[in-house]
Design a protein around this motif. Structure first.
Motif, PDB file in Angstrom:
ATOM      1  N   TYR A 204     -19.709  13.640  66.302  1.00 57.63           N
ATOM      2  CA  TYR A 204     -21.096  13.159  66.415  1.00 57.63           C
ATOM      3  C   TYR A 204     -22.078  14.214  65.920  1.00 57.63           C
ATOM      4  N   GLU A 205     -21.906  15.445  66.397  1.00 61.18           N
ATOM      5  CA  GLU A 205     -22.828  16.515  66.008  1.00 61.18           C
ATOM      6  C   GLU A 205     -22.705  16.837  64.518  1.00 61.18           C
ATOM      7  N   ALA A 206     -21.473  16.769  63.993  1.00 55.62           N
ATOM      8  CA  ALA A 206     -21.267  17.043  62.563  1.00 55.62           C
ATOM      9  C   ALA A 206     -22.000  16.009  61.713  1.00 55.62           C
ATOM     10  N   ILE A 207     -21.900  14.744  62.091  1.00 53.48           N
ATOM     11  CA  ILE A 207     -22.573  13.685  61.333  1.00 53.48           C
ATOM     12  C   ILE A 207     -24.091  13.804  61.456  1.00 53.48           C
ATOM     13  N   GLU A 208     -24.569  14.213  62.618  1.00 51.31           N
ATOM     14  CA  GLU A 208     -26.008  14.430  62.787  1.00 51.31           C
ATOM     15  C   GLU A 208     -26.512  15.535  61.855  1.00 51.31           C
TER      16      GLU A 208
ATOM     17  N   LYS B 195     -35.318  26.702  56.635  1.00 52.42           N
ATOM     18  CA  LYS B 195     -35.872  25.833  55.559  1.00 52.42           C
ATOM     19  C   LYS B 195     -34.932  25.590  54.386  1.00 52.42           C
ATOM     20  N   GLU B 196     -34.066  26.518  54.052  1.00 52.16           N
ATOM     21  CA  GLU B 196     -33.150  26.332  52.924  1.00 52.16           C
ATOM     22  C   GLU B 196     -31.709  26.291  53.431  1.00 52.16           C
ATOM     23  N   ALA B 197     -30.937  25.334  52.891  1.00 46.71           N
ATOM     24  CA  ALA B 197     -29.536  25.206  53.297  1.00 46.71           C
ATOM     25  C   ALA B 197     -28.646  26.015  52.355  1.00 46.71           C
ATOM     26  N   HIS B 198     -27.739  26.792  52.941  1.00 46.52           N
ATOM     27  CA  HIS B 198     -26.829  27.594  52.113  1.00 46.52           C
ATOM     28  C   HIS B 198     -25.630  26.738  51.716  1.00 46.52           C
ATOM     29  N   PRO B 199     -25.213  26.806  50.446  1.00 45.55           N
ATOM     30  CA  PRO B 199     -24.086  25.979  49.990  1.00 45.55           C
ATOM     31  C   PRO B 199     -22.799  26.174  50.791  1.00 45.55           C
ATOM     32  N   SER B 200     -22.631  27.344  51.404  1.00 45.64           N
ATOM     33  CA  SER B 200     -21.397  27.620  52.144  1.00 45.64           C
ATOM     34  C   SER B 200     -21.252  26.762  53.393  1.00 45.64           C
ATOM     35  N   ILE B 201     -22.297  26.037  53.764  1.00 47.17           N
ATOM     36  CA  ILE B 201     -22.229  25.203  54.963  1.00 47.17           C
ATOM     37  C   ILE B 201     -21.410  23.938  54.728  1.00 47.17           C
ATOM     38  N   ILE B 202     -21.308  23.487  53.481  1.00 48.28           N
ATOM     39  CA  ILE B 202     -20.723  22.182  53.178  1.00 48.28           C
ATOM     40  C   ILE B 202     -19.237  22.111  53.538  1.00 48.28           C
ATOM     41  N   GLY B 203     -18.427  23.053  53.051  1.00 48.26           N
ATOM     42  CA  GLY B 203     -16.983  23.011  53.265  1.00 48.26           C
ATOM     43  C   GLY B 203     -16.589  22.954  54.733  1.00 48.26           C
ATOM     44  N   PRO B 204     -16.995  23.951  55.534  1.00 45.15           N
ATOM     45  CA  PRO B 204     -16.596  23.925  56.946  1.00 45.15           C
ATOM     46  C   PRO B 204     -17.188  22.756  57.723  1.00 45.15           C
TER      47      PRO B 204
ATOM     48  N   GLN C 175     -29.679  35.889  58.987  1.00 46.29           N
ATOM     49  CA  GLN C 175     -28.438  36.484  59.483  1.00 46.29           C
ATOM     50  C   GLN C 175     -27.858  35.624  60.605  1.00 46.29           C
ATOM     51  N   VAL C 176     -28.716  35.139  61.476  1.00 40.67           N
ATOM     52  CA  VAL C 176     -28.273  34.237  62.548  1.00 40.67           C
ATOM     53  C   VAL C 176     -27.710  32.953  61.944  1.00 40.67           C
ATOM     54  N   TYR C 177     -28.407  32.429  60.951  1.00 37.28           N
ATOM     55  CA  TYR C 177     -27.986  31.188  60.280  1.00 37.28           C
ATOM     56  C   TYR C 177     -26.598  31.342  59.657  1.00 37.28           C
TER      57      TYR C 177
ATOM     58  N   VAL D  52     -22.289  25.080  68.272  1.00 36.86           N
ATOM     59  CA  VAL D  52     -22.711  25.669  66.997  1.00 36.86           C
ATOM     60  C   VAL D  52     -23.415  24.615  66.142  1.00 36.86           C
ATOM     61  N   LEU D  53     -22.863  23.414  66.095  1.00 38.90           N
ATOM     62  CA  LEU D  53     -23.475  22.337  65.310  1.00 38.90           C
ATOM     63  C   LEU D  53     -24.859  21.990  65.843  1.00 38.90           C
ATOM     64  N   GLN D  54     -24.986  21.938  67.156  1.00 43.27           N
ATOM     65  CA  GLN D  54     -26.297  21.656  67.764  1.00 43.27           C
ATOM     66  C   GLN D  54     -27.304  22.746  67.397  1.00 43.27           C
ATOM     67  N   THR D  55     -26.864  23.997  67.458  1.00 42.95           N
ATOM     68  CA  THR D  55     -27.758  25.118  67.158  1.00 42.95           C
ATOM     69  C   THR D  55     -28.116  25.165  65.679  1.00 42.95           C
ATOM     70  N   LEU D  56     -27.146  24.853  64.828  1.00 48.38           N
ATOM     71  CA  LEU D  56     -27.413  24.849  63.387  1.00 48.38           C
ATOM     72  C   LEU D  56     -28.496  23.844  63.017  1.00 48.38           C
ATOM     73  N   ARG D  57     -28.533  22.713  63.699  1.00 47.08           N
ATOM     74  CA  ARG D  57     -29.579  21.728  63.404  1.00 47.08           C
ATOM     75  C   ARG D  57     -30.966  22.318  63.671  1.00 47.08           C
ATOM     76  N   ILE D  58     -31.064  23.109  64.713  1.00 47.91           N
ATOM     77  CA  ILE D  58     -32.341  23.741  65.065  1.00 47.91           C
ATOM     78  C   ILE D  58     -32.666  24.868  64.094  1.00 47.91           C
ATOM     79  N   VAL D  59     -31.682  25.728  63.843  1.00 51.06           N
ATOM     80  CA  VAL D  59     -31.906  26.899  62.991  1.00 51.06           C
ATOM     81  C   VAL D  59     -32.111  26.485  61.534  1.00 51.06           C
ATOM     82  N   GLN D  60     -31.445  25.413  61.116  1.00 52.47           N
ATOM     83  CA  GLN D  60     -31.621  24.919  59.748  1.00 52.47           C
ATOM     84  C   GLN D  60     -33.086  24.594  59.481  1.00 52.47           C
ATOM     85  N   ASP D  61     -33.744  24.038  60.467  1.00 49.10           N
ATOM     86  CA  ASP D  61     -35.155  23.697  60.326  1.00 49.10           C
ATOM     87  C   ASP D  61     -36.032  24.947  60.273  1.00 49.10           C
TER      88      ASP D  61
END
Length: 410
Positions: free
Chosen positions: A240-244, A217-226, A185-187, A205-214
């Motif tokens: 920079y954070e988006a490319i990371e 474990k699974e990436a949701h397809p809805s992350i790609i567009g935004p 839900q947080v993800y 948000v991008l910085q936090t997503l890198r942490i929460v993504q780990d």
């Protein structure tokens, strides 16, 4: 403590509580100021000693007053800080339970949602929620069950101060740790925040997503567009954070969609590009409406270079997506120098890595342009003429056909 001293202490506390009950907001405000001065930083046993073992009676009054008046902002800052004295006290479990039992979490979340709440008061409310979250898994679950993720996310997106945004970001990250029931839900809440308009919020948000993504474990397809859309940002820290994050996502199942999306950005569709009518000058209008798209084009080329340099397998996947054709097209974009530069640097990697790419690129560019490209790809755009740019824009290079033919022969 002797009986007489105990009686004196109790009498003092009862007088304090009676004064509180009979006072208006001005007097209560003064009483809270004195309370904060005398008790900030005290432990639970010290507070109990100060209040003759009935500190909970004052906490109950304080919480009730806050619940009744927070919508009007009456002394809200003082109220929150006073509650914080109890919740942040060492050995505070008793106070925490009492606060939660009277709906403390819901009150704090409602405070975040009030338009009239001051930024500093929102930050203090989030700090109290952080204390609740730090108490353990069941408390994190309570916040999430109270629609806390949405309230905190909205606060992060809409806040006007970086301090409040950073506090909200830290709380969202906290709610993702050690909270398996609600980590997704947080993800998803963080993914939804990618569309917010505040550059600072986007960065956090991008910085936090890198942490929460780990964590999830699974990436949701809805992350790609935004995520790809944030490559349009004119703020380098956001890019920079988006490319990371894009680099991190290469190891997840969304990789094919991610690579396809990045390659497509190298040939932007100009239809439907948002118009920024800052000036009436047609040339200025044309430049401002196309700029975010070209910034995105440059960022996509940079991301693709970093991805390809990190993995030969991924490089080959990109070749099958006709990345060479698309990079050469971007190199011909004389309206945006950085897009040309980033595309040149990315193409250099493929040319120097794969002889078949070198052959096709040389044949398409011609001897002179190819020699200049190989000599200094990062400055090629500075000396490119219209004819050379047109050659790049109209290129028909299709390495994927060659690779597929070679694969079928094997």
């Amino acid at each position: 403590m002797s009986t007489s001293k105990e009686q004196a202490a109790i009498s003092k506390v009862m007088s304090f509580l009676q004064e509180w009950d009979q006072s208006n907001k001005t007097v209560r405000s003064r009483m809270l100021t004195v309370f904060l001065t005398q008790n900030t930083g005290k432990t639970c046993p010290e507070l109990e000693l100060e209040f003759a073992q009935v500190a909970s009676l004052f906490l109950a009054r304080l919480t009730a007053w806050m619940r009744l008046t927070y919508m009007f902002g009456t002394c809200l800052g003082l109220q929150l800080k006073a509650v914080g004295v109890f919740l942040s006290a060492a050995s505070n479990h008793r106070y925490l339970i009492e606060f939660l039992e009277v709906g403390g979490v819901l009150t704090l979340l409602e405070i975040l949602g009030q338009k009239q709440t001051k930024e500093e008061d929102k930050a203090e409310a989030i700090r109290l929620l952080q204390i609740v979250s730090n108490a353990g898994r069941k408390y994190k679950e309570l916040i999430c069950e109270s629609y806390g993720v949405r309230a905190i996310a909205e606060c992060l997106a809409k806040s006007k101060t970086e301090g409040t945004q950073e506090t909200a970001q830290a709380l969202l990250e906290s709610l993702a740790h050690g909270n398996p029931k609600y980590q997704n839900q947080v993800y998803r809440g963080l993914i939804a925040l990618l569309t917010c308009t505040s550059p600072k919020a986007q960065q956090l948000v991008l910085q936090t997503l890198r942490i929460v993504q780990d964590i999830v474990k699974e990436a949701h397809p809805s992350i790609i567009g935004p995520l790809l859309n944030l490559l349009r940002s004119l703020h380098l820290e956001v890019q920079y954070e988006a490319i990371e994050l894009i680099t991190d996502l290469r190891q997840y199942e969304v990789r094919p969609a991610l690579l396809t999306g990045l390659v497509a950005l190298l040939k932007p569709a100009m239809e439907g590009v948002q118009t920024y009518k800052i000036l009436e000058d047609p040339e200025m209008t044309k430049m401002t409406e196309s700029l975010p798209v070209f910034v995105q084009q440059a960022a996509a080329a940079k991301a693709l270079r970093l991805l390809a340099q990190g993995s030969q397998e991924l490089s080959q996947e990109l070749l099958l997506l006709r990345v060479v054709h698309h990079l050469m097209y971007a190199m011909g974009n004389q309206e945006h120098a950085d897009a040309q530069r980033q595309a040149s640097l990315a193409l250099e990697h493929f040319v120097r890595t794969y002889p078949v790419v070198e052959e096709h690129v040389r044949r398409t560019m011609g001897i002179n342009l190819f020699a200049a490209f190989m000599h200094k790809p990062e400055t090629l755009y500075m000396n490119m003429d219209d004819i050379q740019a047109d050659i790049l824009l109209s290129n028909k290079v299709n390495i994927s056909e060659v690779l597929e033919h070679e694969s079928s022969e094997d």
